[in-house]
Design an enzyme around this catalytic site. Sequence first.
Site, mmCIF file in Angstrom:
data_model
loop_
_atom_site.group_PDB
_atom_site.id
_atom_site.type_symbol
_atom_site.label_atom_id
_atom_site.label_comp_id
_atom_site.label_asym_id
_atom_site.label_seq_id
_atom_site.Cartn_x
_atom_site.Cartn_y
_atom_site.Cartn_z
ATOM 1 N N HIS B 73 0.835 -1.032 0.062
ATOM 2 C CA HIS B 73 0.102 0.038 -0.237
ATOM 3 C C HIS B 73 0.795 0.983 0.068
ATOM 4 C CE1 HIS B 73 -3.798 -2.051 1.668
ATOM 5 N NE2 HIS B 73 -3.617 -2.049 0.121
ATOM 6 N N ASP B 196 -0.464 -2.060 14.647
ATOM 7 C CA ASP B 196 -1.586 -1.233 14.062
ATOM 8 C C ASP B 196 -2.608 -0.703 14.830
ATOM 9 O OD1 ASP B 196 -3.117 -0.242 11.856
ATOM 10 O OD2 ASP B 196 -3.647 -2.287 11.085
ATOM 11 N N HIS B 369 -8.234 -3.872 8.361
ATOM 12 C CA HIS B 369 -7.470 -3.581 9.692
ATOM 13 C C HIS B 369 -8.324 -4.285 11.015
ATOM 14 C CE1 HIS B 369 -4.774 -0.351 8.095
ATOM 15 N NE2 HIS B 369 -5.870 -0.175 7.122
#
Lengths: 556, 556
Positions: B73, B196, B369
């Site tokens: 990404h 994350d 996510h």
Amino acid sequence: MAGGKLRVLPLGGLGEIGKNMTVLEYEDRILVVDVGLRFPTAEMVGIDLVLPDFAYLRERVDDIEGIVITHGHEDHLGALPWILRSLGAENAPPVYGRPLTMAMARSKLDEHRLRDIDVNDVQAGDAFDLGPFGVELIHMTHSIPDACAVAATTPLGTVLVTGDYKFDQTPVDGPAADLSRLAEMGAEGLLLLCGDSTNADRPGFSTSEALVGPKLEEVFLGRQGRIVVTCFASNIHRVQQVVDAAAALGRKVALVGRSMRKNVNIARSLGHIEVPEGIMIPPREIQDWPDHKLVIVSTGSQGEPLSALRRMAHRDHPQVELRDGDTVVFSATPIPGNERAVNETVDRLYHIGCDVITTRDAPIHASGHGYAEEIKLMLNLAKPRYVMPFHGDHKRIQLHARLAEAVGVEPEAIFRGENGLPLEIDGRGARFGARERAGMIFVDGVDIGDVTDVALRDRRMLSADGIFVVVATISEQDGSSVADPEVIFRGVPFTEEAEGLLDELRATVEASLARAAEEEIREIDLLQETLHDDLAEFVYERLKRRPMVLPVVVEV
Amino acid sequence: MAGGKLRVLPLGGLGEIGKNMTVLEYEDRILVVDVGLRFPTAEMVGIDLVLPDFAYLRERVDDIEGIVITHGHEDHLGALPWILRSLGAENAPPVYGRPLTMAMARSKLDEHRLRDIDVNDVQAGDAFDLGPFGVELIHMTHSIPDACAVAATTPLGTVLVTGDYKFDQTPVDGPAADLSRLAEMGAEGLLLLCGDSTNADRPGFSTSEALVGPKLEEVFLGRQGRIVVTCFASNIHRVQQVVDAAAALGRKVALVGRSMRKNVNIARSLGHIEVPEGIMIPPREIQDWPDHKLVIVSTGSQGEPLSALRRMAHRDHPQVELRDGDTVVFSATPIPGNERAVNETVDRLYHIGCDVITTRDAPIHASGHGYAEEIKLMLNLAKPRYVMPFHGDHKRIQLHARLAEAVGVEPEAIFRGENGLPLEIDGRGARFGARERAGMIFVDGVDIGDVTDVALRDRRMLSADGIFVVVATISEQDGSSVADPEVIFRGVPFTEEAEGLLDELRATVEASLARAAEEEIREIDLLQETLHDDLAEFVYERLKRRPMVLPVVVEV
């Protein structure tokens, strides 16, 4: 059906969210319903406000019987001073609305020093005539008190403009919407319904405002630090519920932000909000009270640049310095387009160490606009022959049209309109007429006018790539260059090579001037054009950008 | 615990969404994990991309052992060409990652004509040494294939940088995340987890990607017109599911948009997407197929200005002209900040008469996510001694920290970091060290550099109120004015009074020059300053705006 022709001309609010404004015409007489404004989008650089284009009404100023305002929100009332000024104070038509709406209108007109306007308080249910229109305001519930629908009756039949509404069965203050009157009009036969489409994309029914208060109290409960609640300054019932929750928990309340203080004052004077004795403290006393004894009600729920909450989040508010342990409650959702500003504010509050509660965390907001089932309820109550969805972008107008079909309105009787497209109704039926002028007028500081279209385009160009100004000084006698060309730039990014580039630019100017002299181009405009083209080409070659190139030729 | 000192220095991705980049240091040797970019916000006028500041690494270029990229990404890989160029091609460190990620890296480097970079495919599970770091890539699931976490082991212990991940128990292609390896590392004792935080604010578990396909097929079923699906071009598994749904319903698939075609090509060549024989058609054949036989997969899910879908919505796409009856499916949610652009696109599609399906209408998107429970699962698997939340604004980092506390990590072992703030770990413990340089670098067309900070400020000023350029020509001998002052303006709104105002402006220039001559101000810079102040005051007095005022003094 009686004779005559009725025209319904939306000048704003269709195909967009905001600046709602409608012109009703019967036999050349005009009734205006709402004159709202819009806030600019990011592309409208340097613009403060967006208004509907009033040109159509300026030409017809003598035909206007009056302006009726459905409620006090900016997107329905905000353009009032501008239209009155634009029509000329001596021609200003009278203005009508319910008391809170008119109090807010007077306050606006005062700020604009428009003093001799005929502003009339009307009670819901009262009927009055404006030229050929029999007008009646019908009580509705919305996120501001004193909202109403406007029924305008002509020999052809009755048009109902709903304004913004929800069917709140348990409003915080005052009665529910006047369902009986709506039903009665439906039974009598309504000609046209122009209804709010804002929440046509949400299924089901909206939440009652009364359910928000207990949730706010739950959120407040047990917090040790200060609590800041932000909501729309005009959401008087929300402020009432914050005050009630604070009172129940023994906290004082301070109002922060100019519009918050102003609106609450107006609403208090009209009895729309009740504040228990001794609970309100002025902002300057905030620091005198312990943290757990305070609720601060603040503007800034949309992340507005100069709002009180935004300043707090930037540690730049004179009276409130937020800290670790404080809680900030967003009792509002971002209007589409404001998400970024709101997220930024929230993130800064987290950085300070505040706890932040939004509508994602608890049901602490209720929309003021009815959802799909309420729009259907309105259609079934009012039973209109024709339907024209109002207040919405193309999506919402399309969805509202589908809801009308769902409750049995014939597709041919549903008119998906646009700003400037008049719906014309007469004894033979209804159809769209020829397009009238409708558009946007930008307000930029103190100025207002179409001129800004050009200015706006220039600003967009300036903001994208900056500007080069090149000044060439030539002799009046022979056009030869008599001083080194000056090159100034702003907003153009340069790296180390800038120096060399400037020399080359100057050389380009000299070469361009020499060529012009050879070709005997002496007319200044032509000369500047030649310079512009040569320079723009050079700059693009070297920088791969297209800054504005502004050549100035001075003759001495 | 062994000796030495480990530093973890985030150069991007903390306190913001995007441009993720981390520097790991052990005994003066450096390992870089991810070099991502960010897209500019509306205030960054004219800026194309935002990069991390590479200054810290430029000074330490000889110490860099390598760059490891977790997945393909833009916010993890996108700045790679820029950093390599900034470090100098001859100093470029080797780059490591899984095959799809490296294929995408090579394609980027090609576009930037960076040819001699050492780019290395690594399989998940393989271990290799980079200086003092034992490196291992651990397979993770995310919204792009070949995502991985990076484990870097030093004598002090192991740091795990998760990259972006979710725990998808039923991924569309390939195995679930390598839970056993994560558990093993936890059992062996992990020193630091950098995880994350993107969805730390969402409770529960994220939806499996595999659940999206059947929902897409449901949405497609029974549609008569063409179907356009838009999703992220790198979301290969989503494209796979669209292809499968199309195949099941007997529709052909056309890919539209440069990045969509490029990414699918790369993924196909590596076996990440399987396309049944004869189903794909080139965009130029779209018009040859009946509407109900077509699915078009398009870029533009974020409303990007030049994307294929945006051009379709503006009736400006060379191959696809949308019409009433077509359906557009948004199989993605807007990234914060893109809501306006997406809403605008949706509204234009409604205006054309398309049916539009978004994630509000059907569960046709799954986030890449992990939600709060997945973040907890990661913490419980990896059992780190220290926790440093990554990838998130202040809010998400704060919420990730709370999740860590909730699963039993001691508050003193949780480090809420910021870009430029190094976490230092040695035998005595962990603490933040002295702040290093970290910030944003703007990419503007072909240029890159800090200089643009000034240019940006200028552009913001230009875009807010426009610019006045005033050219005064004075005699070299005595400083007297030898030609009428020239006044040019751009982006400044004017009404009728402009003419009179220009005369007054010229008079102001003359007066200012006369005063300067009297005071014997001859130095050009001083003269320009005086002129600027006088003019700015006059302009503000008259226009109540503050355009940029640019005085140019030419001596002849």
